[in-house]
Design an enzyme around this catalytic site. Structure first.
Site, short mmCIF file in Angstrom:
data_model
loop_
_atom_site.label_atom_id
_atom_site.label_comp_id
_atom_site.label_asym_id
_atom_site.label_seq_id
_atom_site.Cartn_x
_atom_site.Cartn_y
_atom_site.Cartn_z
N LYS A 154 -13.82 -0.73 5.02
CA LYS A 154 -14.33 -1.42 3.83
C LYS A 154 -15.46 -2.37 4.21
O LYS A 154 -16.52 -2.35 3.60
CB LYS A 154 -13.22 -2.19 3.12
CG LYS A 154 -11.84 -1.59 3.24
CD LYS A 154 -11.61 -0.44 2.28
CE LYS A 154 -10.27 0.22 2.60
NZ LYS A 154 -9.80 1.14 1.64
N TRP A 187 0.85 -1.19 0.00
CA TRP A 187 0.00 0.00 0.00
C TRP A 187 0.89 1.24 0.00
O TRP A 187 1.86 1.32 0.78
CB TRP A 187 -0.90 -0.03 1.24
CG TRP A 187 -1.83 1.15 1.38
CD1 TRP A 187 -2.59 1.71 0.39
CD2 TRP A 187 -2.11 1.88 2.58
NE1 TRP A 187 -3.33 2.74 0.91
CE2 TRP A 187 -3.05 2.87 2.26
CE3 TRP A 187 -1.66 1.78 3.90
CZ2 TRP A 187 -3.55 3.76 3.19
CZ3 TRP A 187 -2.16 2.67 4.84
CH2 TRP A 187 -3.10 3.65 4.48
N ASP A 196 -1.65 -6.46 8.70
CA ASP A 196 -2.60 -5.42 8.30
C ASP A 196 -3.81 -6.11 7.68
O ASP A 196 -3.70 -6.74 6.63
CB ASP A 196 -1.93 -4.48 7.27
CG ASP A 196 -2.83 -3.30 6.91
OD1 ASP A 196 -3.96 -3.23 7.41
OD2 ASP A 196 -2.38 -2.44 6.12
C1 LMR Z 1 -6.53 2.46 -0.96
O1 LMR Z 1 -5.49 1.82 -0.91
O2 LMR Z 1 -6.99 2.94 -1.99
C2 LMR Z 1 -7.34 2.66 0.29
O3 LMR Z 1 -6.78 2.00 1.36
C3 LMR Z 1 -7.63 4.09 0.55
C4 LMR Z 1 -6.42 4.84 1.02
O4 LMR Z 1 -6.51 5.43 2.09
O5 LMR Z 1 -5.41 4.86 0.33
#
Ligand code: LMR
Length: 395
Positions: free
Chosen positions: A245, A129, A210
């Site tokens: 989510k 992420w 996570d």
């Molecule tokens: C994403 O990865 O799009 C989501 O988790 C929203 C975010 O906060 O980035």
């Protein structure tokens, strides 16, 4: 004070929605942030959430402070949802605090590690992420990466992951995605989780899990397989969960951090360190989202409704994965995109290059992260032809 500052670029994920909002093309598609959308392209408030909010409106008695850990009942219920009837609960080795979303949990987890070992290393998957590295760096940690996704073959690079993790020090932390890996959609199999858990046990590194998408992969319990196995296999574990989510509570900012140590006493000590980490950060978490989740999880009827609504979201996304692959084929694309159907949760990488991503944005008003990560939940039966034809054109 501020005259030396340089302007920063927009956030690579959230910045896309701003551009999308300003775009006047009626065919535009926002495949940026991981937000569920229904087949009309709307992000609905779940029916169970509406019902719980109604109840809360009538029943709420006070808005006095709750304290740094948030609502005790929410913490208990979310721990059960995450861990099931796990022995660590009965052994009194887990404590949970409510946090401002999953991101708040990650930041506090990072600061807790930093409080114990300043500047410790946390290993994150490559890719991960986009915000993970920023959150952990801001918490004072050093971020390193382990191989995870094989971009050429569109599958997991488990051999690379295992090799890298085999060399991790016992003083390091390793971040693992419980399910619905963000951004690749590629998850570990149960056998691979067993190998990772055995490694964590043998080497003694701290797993930090996570779990932002519980219920979006195969099901609530199925998606927690890796987390529960790790909790069985190691003495110390941190995990972050999110209700953004699976309860659709994105803007209400509710998540949780759970800490597990090797004895009730050790867990109490860790918890006593955690509370002041929260106090100097945001003092205490927001209460509304926690109250909604708590109302749902303490009512058999609302829990049943939630499970049903979650299943519909999960199944709609899986259906859109297949539909996109079919439509790409129908649009004359000969590249094999079938990997999209083997991935889980909201995301997949299309595997197109940065110029093609930019072209989709500039010429077709289709917005996705620069890595070609798409939010599959943004696909609808109405926009899928336009999407497939646009991708076919840039290819
Ligand atoms: C994403 O990865 O799009 C989501 O988790 C929203 C975010 O906060 O980035």
């Amino acid at each position: 004070m501020f005259s030396e500052l340089k302007a920063q670029p927009a956030d690579p994920i959230l910045g896309l929605s701003i551009k999308y909002r300003e775009d006047s093309n009626p065919n535009k598609i926002d495949m940026g942030p991981g937000i569920y959308k229904d087949e009309r392209g709307h992000t609905p408030i779940l029916g169970c959430v509406k019902a719980a909010e109604q109840q809360r409106f009538e029943a709420e008695q006070s808005k006095a402070y709750l304290g740094s850990s948030g609502s005790a009942l929410f913490n208990e219920k979310i721990t059960q949802l995450n861990l099931g009837e796990h022995r660590v609960i009965h052994e009194n080795r887990v404590r949970t605090v409510s946090t401002p979303g999953g991101t708040g949990a990650l930041r506090i987890a990072g600061e807790l590690i930093n409080a114990s070992r300043p500047g410790a290393t946390i290993w994150v998957s490559n890719p991960t992420w986009a915000n993970h590295a920023g959150v952990f760096t801001a918490a004072g940690l050093q971020v390193k990466t382990y191989p995870y996704y094989d971009y050429d073959n569109k599958c997991l690079d488990f051999a690379g992951m295992r090799n890298a993790l085999s060399a991790v020090s016992k003083n390091d932390a390793v971040l693992l995605h419980a399910c619905c890996h963000n951004p690749s959609g590629m998850d570990l199999s149960q056998e691979q989780w067993q190998e990772v858990a055995a490694l964590a046990n043998r080497l003694g590194f701290l797993p930090v899990v996570d779990m932002a998408y519980q219920g979006f992969g195969s099901g609530v319990d199925e998606d927690a397989y890796g987390l529960r196995l790790l909790a069985d296999s190691v003495e110390e574990l941190l995990y972050c969960s999110s209700c953004s989510k699976n309860f659709g509570l994105y803007r209400d900012r509710i998540g949780a951090l759970s800490i597990i140590a090797d004895s009730p006493r050790a867990t109490d000590i860790l918890y006593s360190v955690l509370l002041p980490v929260i106090r100097v950060n945001y003092s205490m978490p927001p209460a509304h989202g926690a109250a909604i989740v708590e109302a749902i999880l303490t009512s058999a009827e609302l829990t049943g409704q939630w499970q049903q609504e979650l299943r519909l979201m999960r199944e709609r996304i899986a259906g859109m994965r297949q539909l996109l692959v079919d439509k790409l084929q129908a649009a004359g694309v000969d590249r094999d995109f079938s990997f999209i159907t083997r991935q889980n949760g909201m995301f997949s990488f299309l595997g197109i290059d940065a110029n093609q991503v930019q072209q989709l944005q500039d010429e077709f008003s289709i917005y996705m992260v620069g890595s070609s990560r798409i939010n599959v939940a943004a696909i609808t039966p109405t926009n899928v032809d336009y999407l497939a034809e646009s991708i076919a054109t840039v290819l």
